[in-house]
Design a protein around this motif. Structure first.
Motif, PDB file in Angstrom:
ATOM      1  N   THR A 185     -10.516   4.550   1.908  1.00  0.00           N
ATOM      2  CA  THR A 185      -9.836   5.565   2.720  1.00  0.00           C
ATOM      3  C   THR A 185      -9.921   5.217   4.208  1.00  0.00           C
ATOM      4  O   THR A 185      -9.760   6.084   5.055  1.00  0.00           O
ATOM      5  CB  THR A 185     -10.467   6.947   2.480  1.00  0.00           C
ATOM      6  OG1 THR A 185     -11.873   6.888   2.834  1.00  0.00           O
ATOM      7  CG2 THR A 185     -10.323   7.376   1.030  1.00  0.00           C
ATOM      8  N   LEU A 187      -7.957   3.649   6.251  1.00  0.00           N
ATOM      9  CA  LEU A 187      -6.769   3.900   7.075  1.00  0.00           C
ATOM     10  C   LEU A 187      -6.688   5.369   7.463  1.00  0.00           C
ATOM     11  O   LEU A 187      -6.404   5.704   8.620  1.00  0.00           O
ATOM     12  CB  LEU A 187      -5.490   3.477   6.340  1.00  0.00           C
ATOM     13  CG  LEU A 187      -5.327   1.990   5.995  1.00  0.00           C
ATOM     14  CD1 LEU A 187      -3.918   1.725   5.484  1.00  0.00           C
ATOM     15  CD2 LEU A 187      -5.627   1.100   7.178  1.00  0.00           C
ATOM     16  N   GLU A 188      -6.957   6.238   6.499  1.00  0.00           N
ATOM     17  CA  GLU A 188      -6.912   7.668   6.789  1.00  0.00           C
ATOM     18  C   GLU A 188      -8.024   8.065   7.763  1.00  0.00           C
ATOM     19  O   GLU A 188      -7.794   8.822   8.712  1.00  0.00           O
ATOM     20  CB  GLU A 188      -7.038   8.475   5.489  1.00  0.00           C
ATOM     21  CG  GLU A 188      -5.838   8.366   4.556  1.00  0.00           C
ATOM     22  CD  GLU A 188      -5.896   7.136   3.663  1.00  0.00           C
ATOM     23  OE1 GLU A 188      -6.784   6.281   3.860  1.00  0.00           O
ATOM     24  OE2 GLU A 188      -5.036   7.032   2.765  1.00  0.00           O
ATOM     25  N   ARG A 189      -9.237   7.544   7.520  1.00  0.00           N
ATOM     26  CA  ARG A 189     -10.381   7.907   8.355  1.00  0.00           C
ATOM     27  C   ARG A 189     -10.176   7.480   9.806  1.00  0.00           C
ATOM     28  O   ARG A 189     -10.566   8.188  10.732  1.00  0.00           O
ATOM     29  CB  ARG A 189     -11.673   7.276   7.813  1.00  0.00           C
ATOM     30  CG  ARG A 189     -12.067   7.765   6.448  1.00  0.00           C
ATOM     31  CD  ARG A 189     -13.540   7.512   6.149  1.00  0.00           C
ATOM     32  NE  ARG A 189     -14.002   6.178   6.458  1.00  0.00           N
ATOM     33  CZ  ARG A 189     -13.968   5.154   5.603  1.00  0.00           C
ATOM     34  NH1 ARG A 189     -13.443   5.317   4.389  1.00  0.00           N
ATOM     35  NH2 ARG A 189     -14.458   3.982   5.948  1.00  0.00           N
ATOM     36  N   GLU A 190      -9.587   6.320   9.990  1.00  0.00           N
ATOM     37  CA  GLU A 190      -9.397   5.807  11.352  1.00  0.00           C
ATOM     38  C   GLU A 190      -7.990   6.086  11.896  1.00  0.00           C
ATOM     39  O   GLU A 190      -7.626   5.591  12.962  1.00  0.00           O
ATOM     40  CB  GLU A 190      -9.675   4.297  11.383  1.00  0.00           C
ATOM     41  CG  GLU A 190     -11.090   3.917  10.966  1.00  0.00           C
ATOM     42  CD  GLU A 190     -12.161   4.512  11.869  1.00  0.00           C
ATOM     43  OE1 GLU A 190     -11.846   4.860  13.030  1.00  0.00           O
ATOM     44  OE2 GLU A 190     -13.320   4.633  11.407  1.00  0.00           O
ATOM     45  N   GLU A 191      -7.208   6.858  11.129  1.00  0.00           N
ATOM     46  CA  GLU A 191      -5.859   7.260  11.539  1.00  0.00           C
ATOM     47  C   GLU A 191      -4.987   6.048  11.870  1.00  0.00           C
ATOM     48  O   GLU A 191      -4.378   5.951  12.939  1.00  0.00           O
ATOM     49  CB  GLU A 191      -5.924   8.231  12.733  1.00  0.00           C
ATOM     50  CG  GLU A 191      -6.682   9.512  12.408  1.00  0.00           C
ATOM     51  CD  GLU A 191      -6.723  10.488  13.576  1.00  0.00           C
ATOM     52  OE1 GLU A 191      -6.329  10.091  14.685  1.00  0.00           O
ATOM     53  OE2 GLU A 191      -7.147  11.630  13.361  1.00  0.00           O
ATOM     54  N   LEU A 192      -4.937   5.120  10.912  1.00  0.00           N
ATOM     55  CA  LEU A 192      -4.166   3.892  11.074  1.00  0.00           C
ATOM     56  C   LEU A 192      -2.958   3.895  10.150  1.00  0.00           C
ATOM     57  O   LEU A 192      -3.004   4.458   9.055  1.00  0.00           O
ATOM     58  CB  LEU A 192      -5.043   2.672  10.749  1.00  0.00           C
ATOM     59  CG  LEU A 192      -6.309   2.500  11.588  1.00  0.00           C
ATOM     60  CD1 LEU A 192      -7.167   1.382  11.015  1.00  0.00           C
ATOM     61  CD2 LEU A 192      -5.955   2.226  13.047  1.00  0.00           C
ATOM     62  N   GLN A 193      -1.900   3.240  10.597  1.00  0.00           N
ATOM     63  CA  GLN A 193      -0.699   3.070   9.795  1.00  0.00           C
ATOM     64  C   GLN A 193      -0.596   1.615   9.354  1.00  0.00           C
ATOM     65  O   GLN A 193      -0.848   0.698  10.149  1.00  0.00           O
ATOM     66  CB  GLN A 193       0.556   3.455  10.597  1.00  0.00           C
ATOM     67  CG  GLN A 193       0.572   4.895  11.079  1.00  0.00           C
ATOM     68  CD  GLN A 193       0.596   5.881   9.933  1.00  0.00           C
ATOM     69  OE1 GLN A 193       1.312   5.695   8.950  1.00  0.00           O
ATOM     70  NE2 GLN A 193      -0.187   6.953  10.058  1.00  0.00           N
ATOM     71  N   ASP A 196       0.707  -1.675  11.437  1.00  0.00           N
ATOM     72  CA  ASP A 196       0.914  -1.144  12.785  1.00  0.00           C
ATOM     73  C   ASP A 196      -0.245  -1.502  13.716  1.00  0.00           C
ATOM     74  O   ASP A 196      -0.370  -0.940  14.789  1.00  0.00           O
ATOM     75  CB  ASP A 196       1.079   0.386  12.715  1.00  0.00           C
ATOM     76  CG  ASP A 196       1.536   0.984  14.037  1.00  0.00           C
ATOM     77  OD1 ASP A 196       2.447   0.404  14.656  1.00  0.00           O
ATOM     78  OD2 ASP A 196       0.969   2.021  14.451  1.00  0.00           O
ATOM     79  N   TYR A 197      -1.106  -2.448  13.308  1.00  0.00           N
ATOM     80  CA  TYR A 197      -2.267  -2.782  14.139  1.00  0.00           C
ATOM     81  C   TYR A 197      -2.674  -4.239  13.925  1.00  0.00           C
ATOM     82  O   TYR A 197      -2.388  -4.851  12.894  1.00  0.00           O
ATOM     83  CB  TYR A 197      -3.455  -1.866  13.806  1.00  0.00           C
ATOM     84  CG  TYR A 197      -3.934  -1.977  12.375  1.00  0.00           C
ATOM     85  CD1 TYR A 197      -4.912  -2.895  12.005  1.00  0.00           C
ATOM     86  CD2 TYR A 197      -3.400  -1.161  11.376  1.00  0.00           C
ATOM     87  CE1 TYR A 197      -5.345  -3.009  10.698  1.00  0.00           C
ATOM     88  CE2 TYR A 197      -3.827  -1.266  10.067  1.00  0.00           C
ATOM     89  CZ  TYR A 197      -4.797  -2.189   9.736  1.00  0.00           C
ATOM     90  OH  TYR A 197      -5.213  -2.306   8.434  1.00  0.00           O
ATOM     91  N   LYS A 227      -1.669  -2.061  19.097  1.00  0.00           N
ATOM     92  CA  LYS A 227      -2.895  -1.366  18.700  1.00  0.00           C
ATOM     93  C   LYS A 227      -3.833  -2.382  18.070  1.00  0.00           C
ATOM     94  O   LYS A 227      -3.427  -3.203  17.245  1.00  0.00           O
ATOM     95  CB  LYS A 227      -2.572  -0.251  17.717  1.00  0.00           C
ATOM     96  CG  LYS A 227      -3.786   0.585  17.313  1.00  0.00           C
ATOM     97  CD  LYS A 227      -3.395   1.714  16.389  1.00  0.00           C
ATOM     98  CE  LYS A 227      -4.578   2.617  16.077  1.00  0.00           C
ATOM     99  NZ  LYS A 227      -5.127   3.275  17.272  1.00  0.00           N
ATOM    100  N   GLN A 254      -9.361   0.069  19.464  1.00  0.00           N
ATOM    101  CA  GLN A 254     -10.141   1.022  18.688  1.00  0.00           C
ATOM    102  C   GLN A 254     -11.342   0.276  18.100  1.00  0.00           C
ATOM    103  O   GLN A 254     -11.199  -0.500  17.152  1.00  0.00           O
ATOM    104  CB  GLN A 254      -9.273   1.628  17.577  1.00  0.00           C
ATOM    105  CG  GLN A 254      -9.917   2.766  16.825  1.00  0.00           C
ATOM    106  CD  GLN A 254      -8.895   3.465  15.928  1.00  0.00           C
ATOM    107  OE1 GLN A 254      -7.698   3.425  16.184  1.00  0.00           O
ATOM    108  NE2 GLN A 254      -9.375   4.102  14.873  1.00  0.00           N
TER     109      GLN A 254
END
Length: 354
Positions: A185, A187-193, A196-197, A227, A254
């Protein structure tokens, strides 16, 4: 048959997982953890995630100068070899743990099995290169991941006990890729798409121990608008603090804590490009078919350089920026074996013993 496996650093835990799984179906394996990576996020989590049996011995060596660290490992591993009388000592890669295990076994005339033999960066200023060369020269079974590694050993007149068995990290990625996709999880925890990074990993001493090289790398990150996500190695973090570098001054960066293997696989698979100085991450990028930029002057994984799947830049700021911005569309050919490396390790151990 009894095999004593020496582990100490994150990449070795990953490599050992598929091999241990196969070995323990038929023979006795004991694991020595030297403690070279002693942070819980860099060690314990891998045993839990990858279902590697807990070490039978934990030496708790920790960090230190190369000579001191290697010497302490050597002394303690020697005691265990004398106690356990293994048929083989199994070592992975190119760390101080690898060299200490190989030297202890060689002095006691126990056959050494070197998984990931034959790699060369041709830069003896790298401690890893010295460790590889010395380990290969005392090993009985030299298990190579590629034909390039075979050729490197041939060039050094090392020909006995040499086999191309493919890359054990490919076994690990194939086994864990689906698990990472379904359970991680990060990507969700670090608010990543996804896509996109940029993913960053920097830990090699040739970079982290040189303030000028680190400044050049960080200058490049400052000039890259994308990003950037950086799970920072504890040693790297301390070095940057010692140098007085302020990572919060780099735009769109980040910085996160070290992550487990499944989370790392997820970050790699979903990155649009990876910037690293890690040999293992170079290969994982290749397996994930994600373009890579390597901030080193040489790489032991020359196969990844084909069609700019991986671009070597050194630490030149301009070259790093240009490589990150370059559009590439490599074809990823299967040069690292068939994902059955662990089975070949077991077969060769049984053949050698007979």
């Amino acid at each position: 048959m009894k095999v004593l496996t020496i582990l100490g650093a994150r990449p070795q835990f990953i490599k050992a997982a598929p091999v241990s799984r196969v070995l323990r179906q038929e023979i006795t394996e004991l694991i020595i953890h030297t403690g070279q990576h002693y942070d819980a996020n860099m060690s314990d989590i891998f045993f839990d995630e990858l279902n590697i049996p807990k070490p039978d011995y934990n030496l708790g060596i920790g960090s230190g100068n190369h000579g001191k660290q290697t010497g302490e490992m050597l002394a303690k591993i020697e005691e265990i070899i004398l106690k356990e009388s293994p048929n083989f000592v199994l070592v992975y890669g190119d760390t101080n743990s690898t060299l200490a295990g190989a030297l202890a076994a060689a002095k006691l005339h126990v056959p050494i099995v070197h998984i990931e033999a034959g790699l060369r960066s041709f830069n003896k200023r790298m401690p890893e290169e010295v460790n590889r060369i010395l380990t290969d020269n005392v090993s009985s079974l030299l298990l190579c991941p590629t034909e390039t590694a075979i050729q490197n050993l041939t060039n050094e007149n090392i020909k006995d006990g040499v086999y191309n068995i493919g890359d054990v990290m490919y076994d690990a990625v194939l086994y864990n890729k689906t698990l990472a996709e379904s359970t991680s999880t990060i990507l969700e925890r670090e608010e990543l798409q996804s896509k996109d990074y940029l993913l960053i990993t920097i830990h090699r001493a040739e970079n982290t121990d040189d303030v000028d090289r680190m400044k050049s790398i960080l200058d490049a990150f400052s000039q890259i608008a994308d990003k950037k996500v950086w799970p920072i190695h504890p040693r790297t973090k301390k070095k940057l603090e010692d140098y007085g570098f302020q990572l919060d001054q780099i735009p769109n960066l980040q910085v996160i804590e070290p992550v487990g293997y499944l989370d790392m696989l997820s970050l790699e698979m979903n990155a649009k490009k990876i910037v690293t100085d890690s040999g293992g991450v170079q290969k994982e990028a290749y397996f994930a078919e994600v373009p890579c930029v390597t901030v080193r002057d040489q790489t032991e994984w020359v196969e990844t350089l084909i069609e700019d799947a991986n671009i070597l830049t050194g630490t030149d700021t301009t070259k790093i920026v240009e490589a990150v911005q370059k559009q590439v569309s490599p074809s990823y050919t299967p040069v690292f074996g068939d994902g059955k490396t662990a089975e070949k390790v077991l077969a060769l151990l049984k053949e050698y013993e007979n």
